[in-house]
Design a protein around this motif. Sequence first.
Motif, mmCIF file in Angstrom:
data_model
loop_
_atom_site.group_PDB
_atom_site.id
_atom_site.type_symbol
_atom_site.label_atom_id
_atom_site.label_comp_id
_atom_site.label_asym_id
_atom_site.label_seq_id
_atom_site.Cartn_x
_atom_site.Cartn_y
_atom_site.Cartn_z
ATOM 1 N N ASP A 8 41.171 27.772 73.024
ATOM 2 C CA ASP A 8 41.409 27.759 74.645
ATOM 3 C C ASP A 8 41.875 29.397 75.045
ATOM 4 O O ASP A 8 42.158 29.324 76.442
ATOM 5 C CB ASP A 8 42.013 26.593 74.928
ATOM 6 C CG ASP A 8 43.383 26.610 74.069
ATOM 7 O OD1 ASP A 8 43.682 27.182 72.926
ATOM 8 O OD2 ASP A 8 44.282 25.767 74.525
ATOM 9 N N PRO A 55 38.258 31.290 76.994
ATOM 10 C CA PRO A 55 37.603 30.129 77.251
ATOM 11 C C PRO A 55 36.106 30.333 77.758
ATOM 12 O O PRO A 55 35.686 30.299 78.721
ATOM 13 C CB PRO A 55 38.401 29.760 78.474
ATOM 14 C CG PRO A 55 38.802 31.277 79.041
ATOM 15 C CD PRO A 55 39.099 31.814 77.656
ATOM 16 N N HIS A 58 32.364 28.428 72.657
ATOM 17 C CA HIS A 58 32.755 27.046 72.367
ATOM 18 C C HIS A 58 31.548 26.153 72.117
ATOM 19 O O HIS A 58 31.472 25.325 71.078
ATOM 20 C CB HIS A 58 33.550 26.408 73.650
ATOM 21 C CG HIS A 58 34.892 26.866 73.777
ATOM 22 N ND1 HIS A 58 35.630 26.335 74.823
ATOM 23 C CD2 HIS A 58 35.431 28.104 73.353
ATOM 24 C CE1 HIS A 58 36.609 27.024 74.930
ATOM 25 N NE2 HIS A 58 36.655 28.146 74.112
ATOM 26 N N PHE A 71 42.972 22.641 70.793
ATOM 27 C CA PHE A 71 43.368 23.332 72.073
ATOM 28 C C PHE A 71 44.892 23.087 72.101
ATOM 29 O O PHE A 71 45.652 22.100 72.216
ATOM 30 C CB PHE A 71 42.769 22.286 73.060
ATOM 31 C CG PHE A 71 41.301 22.622 73.545
ATOM 32 C CD1 PHE A 71 40.988 23.592 74.193
ATOM 33 C CD2 PHE A 71 40.256 22.092 72.914
ATOM 34 C CE1 PHE A 71 39.455 24.114 74.432
ATOM 35 C CE2 PHE A 71 38.987 22.172 73.145
ATOM 36 C CZ PHE A 71 38.612 23.301 73.829
ATOM 37 N N ARG A 90 41.243 25.265 80.986
ATOM 38 C CA ARG A 90 41.262 24.471 79.912
ATOM 39 C C ARG A 90 40.704 23.210 80.075
ATOM 40 O O ARG A 90 39.660 22.714 79.069
ATOM 41 C CB ARG A 90 42.685 24.464 79.344
ATOM 42 C CG ARG A 90 42.685 23.679 77.955
ATOM 43 C CD ARG A 90 44.126 23.696 77.289
ATOM 44 N NE ARG A 90 44.477 24.970 77.199
ATOM 45 C CZ ARG A 90 45.341 25.667 77.892
ATOM 46 N NH1 ARG A 90 45.803 25.054 79.044
ATOM 47 N NH2 ARG A 90 45.727 26.744 77.620
ATOM 48 N N CYS A 111 37.049 23.635 80.235
ATOM 49 C CA CYS A 111 36.359 23.556 78.967
ATOM 50 C C CYS A 111 36.387 22.672 78.043
ATOM 51 O O CYS A 111 35.330 22.115 77.347
ATOM 52 C CB CYS A 111 37.259 24.911 78.153
ATOM 53 S SG CYS A 111 37.204 26.454 78.863
ATOM 54 N N ILE A 112 37.353 21.495 78.086
ATOM 55 C CA ILE A 112 37.442 20.278 77.527
ATOM 56 C C ILE A 112 36.177 19.359 77.942
ATOM 57 O O ILE A 112 35.298 18.882 77.164
ATOM 58 C CB ILE A 112 38.716 19.710 77.397
ATOM 59 C CG1 ILE A 112 39.948 20.523 76.780
ATOM 60 C CG2 ILE A 112 38.648 18.229 77.168
ATOM 61 C CD1 ILE A 112 41.323 20.134 76.896
ATOM 62 N N ILE A 123 37.667 17.364 69.352
ATOM 63 C CA ILE A 123 38.782 17.855 70.038
ATOM 64 C C ILE A 123 40.203 17.280 69.943
ATOM 65 O O ILE A 123 40.267 15.990 69.749
ATOM 66 C CB ILE A 123 38.407 17.675 71.764
ATOM 67 C CG1 ILE A 123 37.096 18.366 72.100
ATOM 68 C CG2 ILE A 123 39.735 18.352 72.433
ATOM 69 C CD1 ILE A 123 36.696 18.060 73.439
#
Length: 324
Positions: A210, A213, A218, A230, A244, A247-248, A260
């Motif tokens: 993270d 990003p 990813h 993360f 973040r 991104c998740i 994750i």
Amino acid sequence: MTFVRTVNGDINPGDMGVTYCHDHIYCVPQLWKEKGDDDLLLDDAEASRAELQLFANAGGRTIYDATAIDYGRDVATVRRIANEIGVQIIATAGFNKSLMWPGTMNDGKRTFNEWIGSLSRKELAEHVTREVTTGMDGTDIRGGVVKFGTGYNTISELEVKTVYAALDAHKETGAPIHAHTELGTMPLEQLDLLHQEGVDPRYLTIAHLDRNPDPWVHRKVAETGAFFSFDGITRVKYYPENVRTRCILDLVRAGHEDQIMIGGDIARKTMFASYGKGGLGMGFILEKWRPRFVEEAGEAGFDGEKLLEKFFVANPQRAFAFSQ
């Protein structure tokens, strides 16, 4: 039967509970001590114990302590204060990164560079294997993860040696693998080394992605089956917290929610709440970040609580399990 190795022995993965996938508890990295960087010395056992209490009070049960030998590991102190609080700790065999290796070893005679450079790949792998099967630093405390690390946009010759040693130890013991990336760089190159050695990336967790990003990076990492740590939460000096979260959720949309995990990577006195420096502390993620993520995930059409149950509970049960 699968198991997770803690500082007090092996447990059933189902007994892990809410887990932080990357943190530091008590450590005195020799390089930072030699440089006089007091903020990076987590050297107050009672303050660290108070932080574990904050984590436990917030519902935390297990922490992967990512502190390796070259980062001032002290497994005996960590086990003692964790047992006083009732928190389960997974300790680290292997190494961090070459940035730390100008530091002097505990014997006061050699630097880590000199020591690592003097050993063959086989000898280094045997050292890491013993840390998993016998104990670390003269104790009977065994490592539950083998770790390696690489630098910022580079992998040094000695780092490659430690990567191979960790992978060899994984093959020998079945221990899960953890990889440090410097600001999220070089994960694909790390995965190339796993492929070269015939190691399944599903046994690997990559830290600090993270910090970088980049959706393309990813996606490419996720496609291998590796786990994401993360662990940069609260570091808004890099970018706002919502980056973040995006991104998740992008990974979730692509079907990677089972890869994750969440951690704090708190490694400075100024990040702890109990060191007198005004930090947010080890309870912050569960107390403050968690409800924020649930709200933002809900706004994006996801069940945030269900996702966090995977990130904090279900996924660590697989990521930290031995493969044999």
